[in-house]
Write an enzyme that holds these catalytic residues in place. Structure first.
Site, PDB file in Angstrom:
ATOM      1  N   TYR A 141       0.823  -1.215   0.000  1.00 56.43           N
ATOM      2  CA  TYR A 141       0.000   0.000   0.000  1.00 56.43           C
ATOM      3  C   TYR A 141       0.857   1.265   0.000  1.00 56.43           C
ATOM      4  CZ  TYR A 141      -3.878  -3.125   1.229  1.00 56.43           C
ATOM      5  OH  TYR A 141      -4.809  -4.136   1.244  1.00 56.43           O
ATOM      6  N   LYS A 200       3.725 -15.391   2.461  1.00 58.95           N
ATOM      7  CA  LYS A 200       3.598 -16.170   1.222  1.00 58.95           C
ATOM      8  C   LYS A 200       5.015 -16.515   0.800  1.00 58.95           C
ATOM      9  CE  LYS A 200       1.057 -17.829  -2.136  1.00 58.95           C
ATOM     10  NZ  LYS A 200       0.099 -18.943  -1.963  1.00 58.95           N
ATOM     11  N   ASP A 232      -2.834 -18.185   2.103  1.00 56.81           N
ATOM     12  CA  ASP A 232      -4.034 -18.845   1.558  1.00 56.81           C
ATOM     13  C   ASP A 232      -4.560 -19.888   2.547  1.00 56.81           C
ATOM     14  OD1 ASP A 232      -1.543 -19.911   0.983  1.00 56.81           O
ATOM     15  OD2 ASP A 232      -2.153 -20.898  -0.874  1.00 56.81           O
ATOM     16  N   ASP A 256      -4.959  -6.746   6.207  1.00 61.58           N
ATOM     17  CA  ASP A 256      -6.186  -6.044   5.825  1.00 61.58           C
ATOM     18  C   ASP A 256      -7.289  -7.075   5.566  1.00 61.58           C
ATOM     19  OD1 ASP A 256      -7.912  -4.089   4.992  1.00 61.58           O
ATOM     20  OD2 ASP A 256      -6.872  -3.638   3.116  1.00 61.58           O
ATOM     21  N   ASP A 260     -10.439  -8.601   8.396  1.00 55.62           N
ATOM     22  CA  ASP A 260     -11.862  -8.494   8.074  1.00 55.62           C
ATOM     23  C   ASP A 260     -12.539  -9.867   8.138  1.00 55.62           C
ATOM     24  OD1 ASP A 260     -11.823  -5.775   7.827  1.00 55.62           O
ATOM     25  OD2 ASP A 260     -12.778  -5.738   5.847  1.00 55.62           O
TER      26      ASP A 260
END
Ligand code: NAD
Length: 366
Positions: A141, A200, A232, A256, A260
């Site tokens: 980001y 990852k 994942d 992020d 959620d």
């Protein structure tokens, strides 16, 4: 020394839930020996209305001078058409950047009485209590961006002679990884002493460095059990068997998304607090929900996420875990007694308003 709190009520239901937090702070100061003082300042749409900017200079100065900031929520449809730099959320982003709030702590806690509100089976989520620690100021980001036309762009074995291409860069330094890892290990020490680092690592260079540095930092925390999981799999495990996790630490983008998912496991956004901290332990504390313009001014907003944000502030900045425990126990007691605001009530169940819920938590403090 008296510690300074800045209250930022913001927009929508913000002022209503801030009033409950202020009531709670008053009781903690007057009856429980909490040595704090506080002031209030406008932010978001309220900042724009008062001073023409979502983060008025006086608000920013007050934020820098405070030990802790308690923010309710910003935003509302009346501000949707403002230019991007004047939109309410710029107020939040401005404080995060100015204070260097690099770590975001988002607990997902499901009280057994509310287990029906989850989209998962009650037995999978009852008593769920996990903490996602998200890196907040680095990664993709904030990495280098580039958009433009490139020639001879490779797509697998194809070569596209001319393509419009957009690039974002995931970049992490060992410094950034080590400091967020330390935050997570410290948080794990205050909880179940289990930390899962999510990356990852099988694909990304930045994740390989992430894993290496987390392992290096772990040497200073032999009492915390460290594990690693690919993102994942972590997303899948969060909805398969979420109670296997205690603290999860991860990068900005993975955090992020995962935070959620974790929030949704609880099914009640009106219950979830969050914290954003910098290296000095200075922090901004806020509910995970927004300004709920649809119910603003009606006196029916759930103040519990805001009151639990006060508890996080006591634990992580004001070094009063004893009082944080008291607030959390009071919330449990109130829920066990059957009190519900509309957002957490089952159909047909009686409900109470914002003020009655705030009063009940204070009464249950003991
Ligand atoms: P929201 O969280 O404000 O509301 C979603 C739904 O949950 C609404 O039906 C609302 O009534 C309900 N809800 C939320 N908090 C509640 C509470 N405490 N008690 C009872 N019900 C509650 O999300 P949204 O509708 O997507 O966004 C509304 C505004 O909030 C937008 O302007 C958005 O930009 C802003 N927003 C701000 C923040 C923040 O300040 N950190 C976060 C998210 C959204």
């Amino acid at each position: 020394m008296t510690q300074k709190i800045l209250l930022l009520p913001g927009d929508g239901i913000g002022p209503e839930i801030t009033a409950e937090a202020e009531k709670l702070l008053t009781v903690l100061r007057d009856r429980h020996g909490l040595d704090v003082s506080w002031t209030s300042a406008p932010i978001g749409g309220a900042g724009y209305d008062a001073a023409g900017h979502p983060l008025p200079p006086a608000t920013l100065e007050a934020a820098k001078a405070a030990d802790a900031i308690l923010l309710a929520a910003v935003g509302g449809p009346q501000y949707d058409n403002l230019p991007r730099e004047l939109r309410p959320e710029r107020g939040l982003l401005g404080i995060r950047a100015a204070l260097g709030l690099f770590s975001n702590l988002r607990p997902a806690l499901l009280y057994p009485e509310l287990a029906d509100a989850s989209s998962l089976k009650p037995e999978l989520v009852a008593n769920l209590d996990i903490l996602i620690v998200r890196e907040l100021t680095g990664g993709i980001y904030f990495g280098k961006r580039q958009t433009g036309v490139e020639t001879d762009y490779k797509v697998g074995s194809h070569v596209v002679p001319s393509a419009r291409v957009a690039r974002d860069t995931e970049a992490y330094s060992d410094f950034e990884i080590a400091r967020i890892a330390r935050t997570a290990f410290e948080a794990a020490r205050l909880r179940g002493k289990k930390l899962c680092s999510v990356d990852k690592n099988n694909v990304l260079e930045s994740s390989q460095l992430w894993r290496e540095v987390v392992i290096e930092v772990s040497k200073d925390y032999p009492d915390v059990a460290l594990s690693h999981m690919l993102v994942d799999n972590a997303a899948m495990q969060l909805v398969r068997a979420p109670k296997q996790f205690d603290v999860v630490v991860t990068s900005n983008m993975f955090g992020d998304i995962l935070s959620d998912i974790a929030a949704q496991l609880t099914g009640s956004i009106g219950m979830l607090p969050s914290a954003s901290l910098n290296e000095r332990g200075q922090g901004m504390y806020e509910p995970s929900h927004g300004s709920a313009p649809d119910i603003a001014g009606k006196g029916i907003a759930n103040p519990l996420a805001m009151l639990l944000s006060v508890a996080m502030m006591l634990r992580y900045t004001l070094a009063r875990s004893d009082l944080a425990d008291k607030i959390e126990a009071a919330v449990r007691k109130v829920l066990a007694s059957g009190l519900r605001t509309g957002d957490i009530a089952k159909p047909g169940e009686a409900t109470v308003g914002t003020v009655a819920m705030g009063d009940a938590v204070i009464a249950a403090l003991g």
